[in-house]
Motif scaffolding. Structure first.
Motif, mmCIF file in Angstrom:
data_model
loop_
_atom_site.group_PDB
_atom_site.id
_atom_site.type_symbol
_atom_site.label_atom_id
_atom_site.label_comp_id
_atom_site.label_asym_id
_atom_site.label_seq_id
_atom_site.Cartn_x
_atom_site.Cartn_y
_atom_site.Cartn_z
ATOM 1 N N GLN A 1 0.824 -1.201 0.000
ATOM 2 C CA GLN A 1 0.000 0.000 0.000
ATOM 3 C C GLN A 1 0.866 1.262 0.000
ATOM 4 O OE1 GLN A 1 -2.377 0.600 3.542
ATOM 5 N NE2 GLN A 1 -2.886 2.689 2.940
ATOM 6 N N TRP A 2 1.892 1.291 0.839
ATOM 7 C CA TRP A 2 2.678 2.504 1.059
ATOM 8 C C TRP A 2 3.796 2.722 0.047
ATOM 9 C CZ3 TRP A 2 1.116 6.426 3.789
ATOM 10 C CH2 TRP A 2 0.130 6.211 4.756
ATOM 11 N N ILE B 1 3.047 5.033 -2.933
ATOM 12 C CA ILE B 1 2.833 6.416 -2.491
ATOM 13 C C ILE B 1 4.174 7.081 -2.218
ATOM 14 C CG2 ILE B 1 1.834 7.873 -0.684
ATOM 15 C CD1 ILE B 1 -0.359 5.666 -0.374
ATOM 16 N N ILE C 1 -0.581 13.778 -1.252
ATOM 17 C CA ILE C 1 -1.163 12.442 -1.089
ATOM 18 C C ILE C 1 -0.475 11.706 0.052
ATOM 19 C CG2 ILE C 1 -1.453 10.176 -2.196
ATOM 20 C CD1 ILE C 1 -1.776 11.808 -4.874
ATOM 21 N N THR D 1 -2.500 10.855 3.451
ATOM 22 C CA THR D 1 -2.707 9.429 3.699
ATOM 23 C C THR D 1 -2.068 9.011 5.020
ATOM 24 O OG1 THR D 1 -2.755 9.044 1.314
ATOM 25 C CG2 THR D 1 -2.482 7.113 2.705
#
Length: 111
Positions: free
Chosen positions: A30-31, A34, A86, A90
């Motif tokens: 997920q990270w 980003i 973002i 997040t």
């Protein structure tokens, strides 16, 4: 990978810190995108360097210090756009969902 966002400055000069610890494969998947989307080499790595690098300083504005693993960046509020925005938004949401800012950090929002 530990991700930490520290916001300093503002009229009240209150520091807020949000931390996310991405340890599992699911968290990393997920990270990682980003974090990788941010142009780490294109920005200063310390708040002092950020203040010097960005023209037209804006008094009483926030400075964001961001770490992700070994990467470091510092940006004034007006430069926090695109992938940086973002990442910060997040991380802040994830940290607040997991229990809020680090102990000792302010829990109020500027008004």
């Amino acid at each position: 990978m530990k991700i930490k966002v520290e916001r300093t400055g503002g009229i009240a000069a209150i520091t807020r810190v949000w931390t996310v610890d991405a340890r599992t494969d699911s968290d990393l998947s997920q990270w990682q995108p980003i974090v990788e989307a941010c142009p780490w080499d294109a920005v200063p790595s310390t708040p002092r360097a950020a203040a010097a690098a960005f023209e037209a300083p804006r008094p009483d504005r926030f400075i964001y210090s961001i770490t992700a693993g070994q990467r470091r960046a510092a940006l004034p509020e007006h430069a926090l756009t695109g992938p940086w925005r973002i990442l910060v938004d997040t991380a802040r949401a994830a940290a607040e969902e997991a229990g809020g800012p680090l102990p000792g950090a302010d829990t109020g929002e500027p008004g």
